[in-house]
Motif scaffolding. Structure first.
Motif, PDB file in Angstrom:
ATOM      1  N   ALA A 109       1.929  15.688   9.080  1.00  0.00           N
ATOM      2  CA  ALA A 109       2.280  15.497   7.671  1.00  0.00           C
ATOM      3  C   ALA A 109       2.808  16.799   7.049  1.00  0.00           C
ATOM      4  O   ALA A 109       2.865  16.915   5.821  1.00  0.00           O
ATOM      5  CB  ALA A 109       1.050  15.006   6.914  1.00  0.00           C
ATOM      6  N   ASP A 110       3.197  17.760   7.882  1.00  0.00           N
ATOM      7  CA  ASP A 110       3.556  19.094   7.379  1.00  0.00           C
ATOM      8  C   ASP A 110       4.763  19.076   6.439  1.00  0.00           C
ATOM      9  O   ASP A 110       4.699  19.583   5.311  1.00  0.00           O
ATOM     10  CB  ASP A 110       3.856  20.037   8.562  1.00  0.00           C
ATOM     11  N   LEU A 111       5.874  18.525   6.930  1.00  0.00           N
ATOM     12  CA  LEU A 111       7.109  18.583   6.129  1.00  0.00           C
ATOM     13  C   LEU A 111       7.038  17.653   4.915  1.00  0.00           C
ATOM     14  O   LEU A 111       7.405  18.051   3.803  1.00  0.00           O
ATOM     15  CB  LEU A 111       8.324  18.243   7.012  1.00  0.00           C
ATOM     16  N   VAL A 112       6.554  16.452   5.124  1.00  0.00           N
ATOM     17  CA  VAL A 112       6.439  15.536   3.971  1.00  0.00           C
ATOM     18  C   VAL A 112       5.458  16.100   2.940  1.00  0.00           C
ATOM     19  O   VAL A 112       5.672  15.971   1.729  1.00  0.00           O
ATOM     20  CB  VAL A 112       6.017  14.097   4.374  1.00  0.00           C
ATOM     21  N   GLY A 113       4.409  16.739   3.411  1.00  0.00           N
ATOM     22  CA  GLY A 113       3.384  17.290   2.502  1.00  0.00           C
ATOM     23  C   GLY A 113       3.937  18.372   1.599  1.00  0.00           C
ATOM     24  O   GLY A 113       3.753  18.329   0.383  1.00  0.00           O
ATOM     25  N   ILE A 114       4.628  19.343   2.203  1.00  0.00           N
ATOM     26  CA  ILE A 114       5.152  20.436   1.357  1.00  0.00           C
ATOM     27  C   ILE A 114       6.271  19.932   0.449  1.00  0.00           C
ATOM     28  O   ILE A 114       6.442  20.407  -0.669  1.00  0.00           O
ATOM     29  CB  ILE A 114       5.616  21.678   2.175  1.00  0.00           C
ATOM     30  N   SER A 115       7.033  18.926   0.934  1.00  0.00           N
ATOM     31  CA  SER A 115       8.123  18.375   0.112  1.00  0.00           C
ATOM     32  C   SER A 115       7.544  17.684  -1.115  1.00  0.00           C
ATOM     33  O   SER A 115       7.999  17.881  -2.234  1.00  0.00           O
ATOM     34  CB  SER A 115       8.938  17.347   0.900  1.00  0.00           C
ATOM     35  N   LYS A 116       6.531  16.892  -0.889  1.00  0.00           N
ATOM     36  CA  LYS A 116       5.961  16.096  -1.984  1.00  0.00           C
ATOM     37  C   LYS A 116       5.181  16.947  -2.987  1.00  0.00           C
ATOM     38  O   LYS A 116       5.343  16.790  -4.187  1.00  0.00           O
ATOM     39  CB  LYS A 116       5.043  15.018  -1.385  1.00  0.00           C
ATOM     40  N   TYR A 117       4.342  17.862  -2.459  1.00  0.00           N
ATOM     41  CA  TYR A 117       3.441  18.594  -3.371  1.00  0.00           C
ATOM     42  C   TYR A 117       3.984  19.954  -3.805  1.00  0.00           C
ATOM     43  O   TYR A 117       3.281  20.715  -4.461  1.00  0.00           O
ATOM     44  CB  TYR A 117       2.052  18.742  -2.724  1.00  0.00           C
ATOM     45  N   ASN A 118       5.218  20.247  -3.378  1.00  0.00           N
ATOM     46  CA  ASN A 118       5.880  21.480  -3.824  1.00  0.00           C
ATOM     47  C   ASN A 118       5.100  22.731  -3.403  1.00  0.00           C
ATOM     48  O   ASN A 118       4.888  23.636  -4.208  1.00  0.00           O
ATOM     49  CB  ASN A 118       6.060  21.439  -5.352  1.00  0.00           C
ATOM     50  N   PHE A 119       4.679  22.747  -2.134  1.00  0.00           N
ATOM     51  CA  PHE A 119       3.945  23.902  -1.611  1.00  0.00           C
ATOM     52  C   PHE A 119       4.909  24.899  -0.963  1.00  0.00           C
ATOM     53  O   PHE A 119       5.988  24.514  -0.506  1.00  0.00           O
ATOM     54  CB  PHE A 119       2.948  23.450  -0.523  1.00  0.00           C
ATOM     55  N   ASP A 120       4.463  26.155  -0.872  1.00  0.00           N
ATOM     56  CA  ASP A 120       5.236  27.148  -0.122  1.00  0.00           C
ATOM     57  C   ASP A 120       4.462  27.600   1.121  1.00  0.00           C
ATOM     58  O   ASP A 120       4.764  28.635   1.710  1.00  0.00           O
ATOM     59  CB  ASP A 120       5.584  28.351  -1.015  1.00  0.00           C
ATOM     60  N   ASP A 121       3.433  26.851   1.478  1.00  0.00           N
ATOM     61  CA  ASP A 121       2.619  27.178   2.647  1.00  0.00           C
ATOM     62  C   ASP A 121       2.122  25.856   3.257  1.00  0.00           C
ATOM     63  O   ASP A 121       1.436  25.078   2.570  1.00  0.00           O
ATOM     64  CB  ASP A 121       1.422  28.045   2.193  1.00  0.00           C
ATOM     65  N   ILE A 122       2.500  25.628   4.501  1.00  0.00           N
ATOM     66  CA  ILE A 122       2.147  24.346   5.133  1.00  0.00           C
ATOM     67  C   ILE A 122       0.632  24.178   5.251  1.00  0.00           C
ATOM     68  O   ILE A 122       0.123  23.056   5.292  1.00  0.00           O
ATOM     69  CB  ILE A 122       2.868  24.215   6.504  1.00  0.00           C
ATOM     70  N   ARG A 123      -0.112  25.266   5.262  1.00  0.00           N
ATOM     71  CA  ARG A 123      -1.585  25.196   5.307  1.00  0.00           C
ATOM     72  C   ARG A 123      -2.112  24.251   4.212  1.00  0.00           C
ATOM     73  O   ARG A 123      -3.062  23.497   4.416  1.00  0.00           O
ATOM     74  CB  ARG A 123      -2.153  26.618   5.143  1.00  0.00           C
TER      75      ARG A 123
END
Ligand SMILES: Cc1cc2nc3c(=O)[nH]c(=O)nc-3n(C[C@H](O)[C@H](O)[C@H](O)COP(=O)(O)O)c2cc1C
Length: 403
Positions: A109-123
């Motif tokens: 869920a790394d790429l979808v996660g950062i895309s959706k939640y606007n993160f700058d760290d996949i952690r």
């Protein structure tokens, strides 16, 4: 209506669960919860974490002297590795020395996660999308299982295949042909499969699967597989056909599909039924002394969204684990250049654990509909409601139709 919420990050301080709607006076012990949590951690092909951490639960509320109070039950499962993650996962001030994760793993869920939640760290995305959360689900599902035991409902599971390695023995005939022994209980399956490192039902099959996993490991690759979860003793009449969201099969499908990496769920003969004649697919209705039963159980215990009284048989398919030691291609989001996907501590195979989680989710779904029909404020009241119903069912049908 029972419900539960889980909270907690994979490498956070702890996982917690709040469970609501259970009747009072149901006996729950931490030993019982820990027993099932341990089953989730087993299996050949798991990563290092499962070997170094043994989950144990602490009951924080809702239980007194080993009996439920009818109030919300809250459970705590500490992450034993927390000490080593404080710097990386602190809820307090940011530590700028902690390196950001910038390479997403395909299939996770790394790429979808950062895309959706606007993160700058996949952690930030990994931590909650990880299947670590399923430990909290097993805890909640185990309370549901405990409730079901009071009604004679028993749940078990086994792994059918890993990496396309299927057993020689056609156990499906037994499941769907209704040729299981008379006193067979769902848990009998788990008692047997728990003895196998990959939770299968025969030794020869186990050996073949372990060889396949060894091959995958050697290549730095991973595998998925299929499993069955079975519930016996489920009474006729749970669920309903009146609405899309009251159907027991739909409820179970949602529960099982919600488990990380599960990509297909079927009830009864499922996809196979689509290839057969109707005469080969449906379960004839016959009389057995004072009971109306089915000659076979290809429907897997549910017709019209309602339990038939036959064992509920659910099959699930888990895709291969996304974290590969010989990675496939990804993009480094920092440079936007093609790179190998990130490696990290991971399982090679988790189908055996997935089947244990499926038991808990199945238990939860059945408990939900059981309590909708029979639920009282206390376990005693619920059992009384159940006895009044189940004892009179045949007589009721006979009376209605002989008027
Ligand atoms: C018991 C269990 C253990 C898992 N362990 C891992 C793991 O170690 N590494 C990994 O990449 N994925 C693992 N997964 C799968 C990921 O959690 C899952 O693929 C990810 O959350 C993305 O969700 P999706 O596959 O449902 O799309 C595991 C799943 C289960 C059920």
């Amino acid at each position: 209506m029972i419900r539960f919420l889980t909270a907690g990050e994979s490498h956070g301080k702890a996982l917690t669960t709040i469970i609501e709607g259970f009747p009072s006076n149901l006996i729950i012990t931490t030993d019982y919860l820990n027993f099932h949590l341990k089953r989730r951690q087993a299996g050949y092909g798991r990563g290092l974490r499962m070997q170094i951490e043994t989950d144990t639960v602490e009951i924080l509320s809702g239980v007194r002297f080993q009996k439920t109070l009818g109030s919300p039950i809250s459970l705590l499962i500490k992450n034993k590795d927390w000490e080593n993650w404080i710097e990386k996962m602190s809820p307090e001030k940011k530590n700028n020395k902690v390196e950001k994760i910038t390479i997403p793993r395909p299939g996770h869920a790394d790429l979808v996660g950062i895309s959706k939640y606007n993160f700058d760290d996949i952690r930030n995305s990994i931590e909650r999308s990880s299947a670590r959360e399923t430990a909290a689900r097993v805890a909640a599902g185990t309370i549901a299982r405990r409730l079901l035991e009071e009604f004679g409902i028993s749940i078990g599971s086994f792994v059918e295949s890993i990496g396309g390695v299927y057993p020689k023995e056609n156990f499906r005939e037994n499941l769907f042909g209704n040729s299981l022994p008379k006193n067979f209980k769902g848990w009998d399956l788990s008692e047997k499969s728990d003895k196998s490192e990959v939770r299968v039902l025969d030794k020869d099959h186990e050996e073949k699967i372990i060889n396949k996993i060894k091959q995958a490991k050697k290549k730095g690759d991973t595998l998925g597989g299929t499993f069955y979860a079975v519930a016996t003793g489920v009474p006729v009449g749970l669920g309903s056909f009146v609405h899309y969201d009251t159907k027991l099969d739909a409820e179970i499908a949602q529960s099982i599909m919600s488990i990380n990496a599960v990509k297909a769920v079927s009830i009864g003969t499922g996809f196979e039924a689509a290839e057969k004649f109707g005469s080969e697919s449906h379960d004839e209705i016959i009389m057995d002394k004072e009971l109306l039963i089915r000659r076979t159980n290809r429907a897997g215990g549910i017709e019209g969204g309602i339990s038939t009284g036959m064992p509920i048989i659910v099959r699930g398919a888990m895709k291969p684990i996304a974290t590969l030691m010989s990675p496939i291609e990804s993009v480094d989001l920092k440079t936007m250049k093609a790179v190998d996907a990130r490696r990290e501590r991971s399982d090679f195979v988790a189908v055996p654990a997935c089947a244990v989680i499926a038991e808990s989710m199945l238990a939860w779904s059945i408990a939900k509909y059981l309590l909708l029909k029979f639920g009282g404020d206390s376990i005693e009241e619920s059992i009384e409601n159940f006895r009044n119903y189940s004892g009179k069912l045949y007589k009721r049908i006979k009376k209605n139709f002989s008027r």
